[in-house]
Design a protein around this motif. Sequence first.
Motif, PDB file in Angstrom:
ATOM      1  N   ARG A  58      60.045  81.427  78.022  1.00 56.90           N
ATOM      2  CA  ARG A  58      60.592  80.079  78.219  1.00 56.90           C
ATOM      3  C   ARG A  58      59.490  79.071  78.543  1.00 56.90           C
ATOM      4  O   ARG A  58      59.583  77.900  78.178  1.00 56.90           O
ATOM      5  N   GLN A  59      58.428  79.513  79.199  1.00 53.19           N
ATOM      6  CA  GLN A  59      57.316  78.616  79.497  1.00 53.19           C
ATOM      7  C   GLN A  59      56.559  78.242  78.224  1.00 53.19           C
ATOM      8  O   GLN A  59      56.169  77.086  78.055  1.00 53.19           O
ATOM      9  N   GLY A  68      58.770  75.859  76.145  1.00 51.27           N
ATOM     10  CA  GLY A  68      58.733  74.528  76.743  1.00 51.27           C
ATOM     11  C   GLY A  68      57.419  73.822  76.466  1.00 51.27           C
ATOM     12  O   GLY A  68      57.395  72.624  76.147  1.00 51.27           O
ATOM     13  N   SER A  69      56.335  74.549  76.570  1.00 46.97           N
ATOM     14  CA  SER A  69      55.019  73.984  76.307  1.00 46.97           C
ATOM     15  C   SER A  69      54.889  73.532  74.849  1.00 46.97           C
ATOM     16  O   SER A  69      54.343  72.460  74.568  1.00 46.97           O
ATOM     17  N   GLU A 121      61.079  71.837  79.069  1.00 47.92           N
ATOM     18  CA  GLU A 121      59.665  71.617  78.777  1.00 47.92           C
ATOM     19  C   GLU A 121      58.756  72.196  79.857  1.00 47.92           C
ATOM     20  O   GLU A 121      57.642  72.610  79.565  1.00 47.92           O
ATOM     21  N   GLY A 157      59.405  74.866  81.453  1.00 48.21           N
ATOM     22  CA  GLY A 157      59.585  76.311  81.465  1.00 48.21           C
ATOM     23  C   GLY A 157      60.457  76.832  82.572  1.00 48.21           C
ATOM     24  O   GLY A 157      60.425  78.012  82.908  1.00 48.21           O
ATOM     25  N   ARG A 158      61.278  75.948  83.146  1.00 39.63           N
ATOM     26  CA  ARG A 158      62.150  76.363  84.254  1.00 39.63           C
ATOM     27  C   ARG A 158      63.543  76.768  83.798  1.00 39.63           C
ATOM     28  O   ARG A 158      64.252  77.448  84.525  1.00 39.63           O
ATOM     29  N   GLU A 208      65.877  78.377  80.526  1.00 39.61           N
ATOM     30  CA  GLU A 208      65.837  79.119  79.268  1.00 39.61           C
ATOM     31  C   GLU A 208      66.955  78.585  78.377  1.00 39.61           C
ATOM     32  O   GLU A 208      68.139  78.826  78.640  1.00 39.61           O
TER      33      GLU A 208
END
Length: 118
Positions: free
Chosen positions: A4-5, A8-9, A40, A42-43, A45
């Motif tokens: 997810r991080q 988001g990145s 974005e 990453g917090r 999912e």
Amino acid sequence: MLLRQVIGSVFRRLRRERGITLRELAELAQVSVPYLSEIERGRKEPSSEILAAICRALDLELSDLLAEVQFDLTTAVRSTLPIRLQTAAIRVEDPASRRIPSGPRAYSSVPTAYTLVA
């Protein structure tokens, strides 16, 4: 690094490359600004539906998103792998012990070859 991080990145990078604000992307994807911000960072999912909506808003195919994510993951993994060099087991051997010449031609084009033995 969590998936997810990385997702988001990638979304953040692509959004910025396209010159789109967070608010504009949220409106195009029909998600709230705080939720998109959480994605974005990453917090959160995102579900497959949200991923598809953000991809559509960025004019991006899901396969292209996954390719970007794969590249970022591969790069991140390679950059975190430890590189160990055991110097105790390395010695440098001069294949031809010879006298070092002196004079003006001492540093000309005579290459010195060394063998690295591990």
